[in-house]
Motif scaffolding. Structure first.
Motif, PDB file in Angstrom:
ATOM      1  N   LEU A  19     -45.859  50.482  12.781  1.00  0.00           N
ATOM      2  CA  LEU A  19     -44.468  50.594  13.212  1.00  0.00           C
ATOM      3  C   LEU A  19     -44.079  52.067  13.138  1.00  0.00           C
ATOM      4  CD1 LEU A  19     -43.117  47.600  11.131  1.00  0.00           C
ATOM      5  CD2 LEU A  19     -43.404  47.621  13.605  1.00  0.00           C
ATOM      6  N   THR A  20     -43.488  52.561  14.215  1.00  0.00           N
ATOM      7  CA  THR A  20     -43.076  53.960  14.279  1.00  0.00           C
ATOM      8  C   THR A  20     -41.572  54.026  14.495  1.00  0.00           C
ATOM      9  OG1 THR A  20     -45.201  54.502  15.326  1.00  0.00           O
ATOM     10  CG2 THR A  20     -43.483  56.176  15.414  1.00  0.00           C
ATOM     11  N   LEU A  64     -41.137  60.715   9.017  1.00  0.00           N
ATOM     12  CA  LEU A  64     -40.651  59.686   8.097  1.00  0.00           C
ATOM     13  C   LEU A  64     -40.283  60.201   6.703  1.00  0.00           C
ATOM     14  CD1 LEU A  64     -42.842  56.526   8.782  1.00  0.00           C
ATOM     15  CD2 LEU A  64     -40.594  57.126   9.682  1.00  0.00           C
ATOM     16  N   ALA A  65     -40.738  61.397   6.338  1.00  0.00           N
ATOM     17  CA  ALA A  65     -40.525  61.878   4.970  1.00  0.00           C
ATOM     18  C   ALA A  65     -39.068  61.784   4.509  1.00  0.00           C
ATOM     19  CB  ALA A  65     -41.041  63.308   4.825  1.00  0.00           C
ATOM     20  N   PRO A  66     -38.070  62.218   5.302  1.00  0.00           N
ATOM     21  CA  PRO A  66     -36.683  62.129   4.825  1.00  0.00           C
ATOM     22  C   PRO A  66     -36.223  60.697   4.573  1.00  0.00           C
ATOM     23  CG  PRO A  66     -36.855  63.598   6.728  1.00  0.00           C
ATOM     24  CD  PRO A  66     -38.155  62.882   6.611  1.00  0.00           C
ATOM     25  N   TYR A  67     -36.707  59.757   5.378  1.00  0.00           N
ATOM     26  CA  TYR A  67     -36.306  58.356   5.230  1.00  0.00           C
ATOM     27  C   TYR A  67     -37.007  57.714   4.037  1.00  0.00           C
ATOM     28  CZ  TYR A  67     -34.499  59.311   9.840  1.00  0.00           C
ATOM     29  OH  TYR A  67     -33.824  59.880  10.886  1.00  0.00           O
ATOM     30  N   LYS A  68     -38.261  58.097   3.821  1.00  0.00           N
ATOM     31  CA  LYS A  68     -38.973  57.598   2.643  1.00  0.00           C
ATOM     32  C   LYS A  68     -38.282  58.071   1.373  1.00  0.00           C
ATOM     33  CE  LYS A  68     -43.576  57.239   4.759  1.00  0.00           C
ATOM     34  NZ  LYS A  68     -44.975  57.728   4.760  1.00  0.00           N
ATOM     35  N   GLU A  69     -37.806  59.307   1.380  1.00  0.00           N
ATOM     36  CA  GLU A  69     -37.116  59.843   0.208  1.00  0.00           C
ATOM     37  C   GLU A  69     -35.768  59.164   0.019  1.00  0.00           C
ATOM     38  OE1 GLU A  69     -35.525  64.146  -1.534  1.00  0.00           O
ATOM     39  OE2 GLU A  69     -36.799  64.072   0.239  1.00  0.00           O
ATOM     40  N   LYS A  70     -35.073  58.901   1.107  1.00  0.00           N
ATOM     41  CA  LYS A  70     -33.737  58.308   1.035  1.00  0.00           C
ATOM     42  C   LYS A  70     -33.763  56.839   0.650  1.00  0.00           C
ATOM     43  CE  LYS A  70     -29.541  57.742   3.846  1.00  0.00           C
ATOM     44  NZ  LYS A  70     -28.910  58.049   5.166  1.00  0.00           N
ATOM     45  N   PHE A  71     -34.688  56.084   1.257  1.00  0.00           N
ATOM     46  CA  PHE A  71     -34.695  54.631   1.071  1.00  0.00           C
ATOM     47  C   PHE A  71     -35.874  54.125   0.243  1.00  0.00           C
ATOM     48  CE2 PHE A  71     -32.404  55.259   5.124  1.00  0.00           C
ATOM     49  CZ  PHE A  71     -31.194  54.659   4.794  1.00  0.00           C
ATOM     50  N   GLY A  72     -36.865  54.989  -0.002  1.00  0.00           N
ATOM     51  CA  GLY A  72     -38.006  54.587  -0.807  1.00  0.00           C
ATOM     52  C   GLY A  72     -39.200  54.146   0.014  1.00  0.00           C
ATOM     53  N   TYR A  73     -40.394  54.371  -0.554  1.00  0.00           N
ATOM     54  CA  TYR A  73     -41.640  53.947   0.082  1.00  0.00           C
ATOM     55  C   TYR A  73     -42.734  54.028  -0.969  1.00  0.00           C
ATOM     56  CZ  TYR A  73     -45.428  53.637   3.541  1.00  0.00           C
ATOM     57  OH  TYR A  73     -46.518  53.246   4.271  1.00  0.00           O
ATOM     58  N   TYR A 105     -35.299  52.243  10.014  1.00  0.00           N
ATOM     59  CA  TYR A 105     -36.265  52.520   8.942  1.00  0.00           C
ATOM     60  C   TYR A 105     -36.218  51.429   7.873  1.00  0.00           C
ATOM     61  CZ  TYR A 105     -38.801  54.338   5.040  1.00  0.00           C
ATOM     62  OH  TYR A 105     -39.706  54.436   4.011  1.00  0.00           O
ATOM     63  N   GLN A 106     -35.018  50.973   7.526  1.00  0.00           N
ATOM     64  CA  GLN A 106     -34.919  49.940   6.503  1.00  0.00           C
ATOM     65  C   GLN A 106     -35.611  48.651   6.945  1.00  0.00           C
ATOM     66  OE1 GLN A 106     -30.935  49.864   4.205  1.00  0.00           O
ATOM     67  NE2 GLN A 106     -30.466  51.079   6.031  1.00  0.00           N
ATOM     68  N   VAL A 107     -35.525  48.324   8.219  1.00  0.00           N
ATOM     69  CA  VAL A 107     -36.246  47.157   8.748  1.00  0.00           C
ATOM     70  C   VAL A 107     -37.757  47.395   8.676  1.00  0.00           C
ATOM     71  CG1 VAL A 107     -36.804  45.917  10.883  1.00  0.00           C
ATOM     72  CG2 VAL A 107     -34.420  46.262  10.212  1.00  0.00           C
ATOM     73  N   ILE A 108     -38.188  48.591   9.078  1.00  0.00           N
ATOM     74  CA  ILE A 108     -39.619  48.927   9.025  1.00  0.00           C
ATOM     75  C   ILE A 108     -40.139  48.797   7.595  1.00  0.00           C
ATOM     76  CG2 ILE A 108     -41.240  50.854   9.183  1.00  0.00           C
ATOM     77  CD1 ILE A 108     -39.698  51.802  11.651  1.00  0.00           C
ATOM     78  N   ALA A 109     -39.406  49.373   6.637  1.00  0.00           N
ATOM     79  CA  ALA A 109     -39.834  49.331   5.239  1.00  0.00           C
ATOM     80  C   ALA A 109     -39.833  47.898   4.707  1.00  0.00           C
ATOM     81  CB  ALA A 109     -38.931  50.212   4.387  1.00  0.00           C
TER      82      ALA A 109
END
Length: 447
Positions: A321-322, A121-130, A334-338
């Motif tokens: 959620l994975t 998830l690290a790349p998606y967290k960086e791209k979309f935020g977490y 990922y955006q839905v998960i976040a």
């Protein structure tokens, strides 16, 4: 002809510029204007498949309430479809058929990894935020221990005692309203385990690993990577089981000693007085039954524990959620998960019977407010005990738990004493662990 096309093209540009200017003026100083209708239409429709996996509960009503209704406002081009993978069923046949998850709800992270479906998830967290600072520390800790931060929490599945008020009334036994020890609960269960008018009533049914979770016990010692099930604490767990099995009338015909193998035992048969289980497994189904006109007279009691651990329940259970590595729509998924972590969605799930993962105590005051089946229930009893820190996970734990259950059976109906049963379980566990280590020499046992 080329000049005519160019003129039309230029006119179109002017019209669009004017339209945008007029829209901007109408919206004043709004920083993030909503997408124009044409932009929304231009977004490609995406259907995300959510696999419900690993024994978790998620009803069709909940999918609409928690996912599709809020998603329609935030991401109008996205819709979620639920694929129910029954507990114990392999996931591979679905993958072979080309039914590929975008998101996995629940499931052991180890099993998801073994299926090749766990996306980092690290790349998606960086791209979309977490923002993990918004999440309860105990939830963050659990997510880190179990998946190295590669899952996103959805809800906390708190344990509770469900009790059938009609059975208590029938036998004139006071309702359990305060935090009690397991010994106190078993005293109550004795009064409720009896046959009456051809019905075999059971006071309570307990499982060994659930009892052990009340003390956060290791099954496999993280220091030695060998079975830890002969410790004094495990002996105490099995002494409690022995007390349960010794209640007159508990062991049924054909040596029946387990009565709660399925979640529906409580509301279908309605002969189980006390049921130790988690919120998410029953609230949704009970609400579905209510809508069908099927009701029962029940309430919540605080979850018990051993005397030295009163005030705590069992190890924290987080529904997760994975993001699927096989998804063709990873950004959207990922955006839905976040988005499920937004205060808006977390308020919806809280008001409809699940416990939020956000560190916002005020949300607990809204728990169950929008779900009819929880009207007039003693909600405060859910929050009288705190979930415990989880023990350090071992990737082979799920493969050897069967030996703990076998030990319980040996004691219940096999006439085996506690020490012998646990020693046999330890020997079998250690033998299997040795085989598993030889088969997977480069695998790290603990997350």
């Amino acid at each position: 002809m080329g000049k005519i096309k160019a003129g039309r093209w230029l006119s179109s540009i002017v019209i669009v510029i004017v339209a945008v200017w007029v829209t901007a003026c109408a919206q004043g100083t709004q920083k993030t204007p909503a997408p124009a209708a044409a932009e929304k239409e231009a977004l490609a429709y995406v259907e995300l498949l959510v696999f419900k996996w690993g024994g978790v509960t998620l009803t069709a009503t909940e999918v609409e309430k928690y996912f599709n209704e809020p998603i329609a406002k935030k991401f109008p081009h996205i819709k979620v479809k639920l694929i129910d993978v029954p507990e114990g069923d392999p996931i591979e046949p679905l993958l072979t058929q080309g039914i590929i998850p975008d998101i996995i709800f629940g499931g052991s992270y180890t099993a998801i990894e073994e299926a090749g479906l766990a996306e980092e998830l690290a790349p998606y967290k960086e791209k979309f935020g977490y923002d993990d600072q918004r999440i309860k520390p105990s939830v963050n800790e659990s997510i880190e221990l179990k998946s190295g931060g590669n899952q996103v929490p959805f809800s906390v599945n708190l344990p509770v005692i469900y009790y059938n008020k009609d059975i208590f009334d029938k036998f004139s036994v006071p309702y359990p309203t305060e935090v009690q020890s397991w010994d106190q609960i078993l005293d109550t269960a004795k009064q409720l385990t009896r046959a009456d008018a051809g019905v075999h009533y059971i006071g309570i049914d307990l499982q060994p690993t659930r009892l052990a979770s009340g003390l956060s016990l290791d099954i496999i010692d993280p220091a030695t990577n060998r079975a830890a099930v002969t410790s004094p604490e495990w002996v105490k767990v099995f002494e409690t089981l022995k007390k349960l099995y010794s209640i007159p009338g508990f062991i049924g015909t054909d040596d029946t000693y387990k009565y709660a193998d399925k979640d529906d035992i409580f509301y279908n048969d309605q002969n189980l007085a006390l049921y130790s289980h988690n919120l998410a497994q029953l609230i949704g189904p009970l609400e579905e039954l209510r809508k069908q006109g099927i009701t029962m007279n029940w309430d919540f009691a605080p979850h018990p524990n051993f005397e030295e651990a009163l005030g705590t329940s069992i190890e924290i259970n987080v529904h997760t959620l994975t993001l699927s590595k096989a998804s063709k729509h990873k950004d959207e998924a990922y955006q839905v998960i976040a988005y499920m972590l937004s205060e808006e969605v977390q308020r919806i799930i809280t008001r409809n019977g699940r416990v939020s993962v956000l560190d916002l105590p005020e949300l607990e005051k809204e728990y169950g407010a929008d779900i009819e089946v929880l009207k007039d229930k003693t909600i405060a009893n859910i929050f009288k005990t705190e979930p415990r820190k989880i023990h350090k996970p071992n990737i082979y734990e799920s493969k050897i738990t069967k030996y703990i259950n076998d030990a319980a059976k040996d004691i219940a109906v096999g006439g085996v004493d506690i020490n012998t049963a646990l020693r046999t379980a330890k020997e079998k566990i250690d033998k299997d662990l040795e085989t598993l280590r030889r088969q997977n020499p480069n695998t790290s046992l603990h997350k």
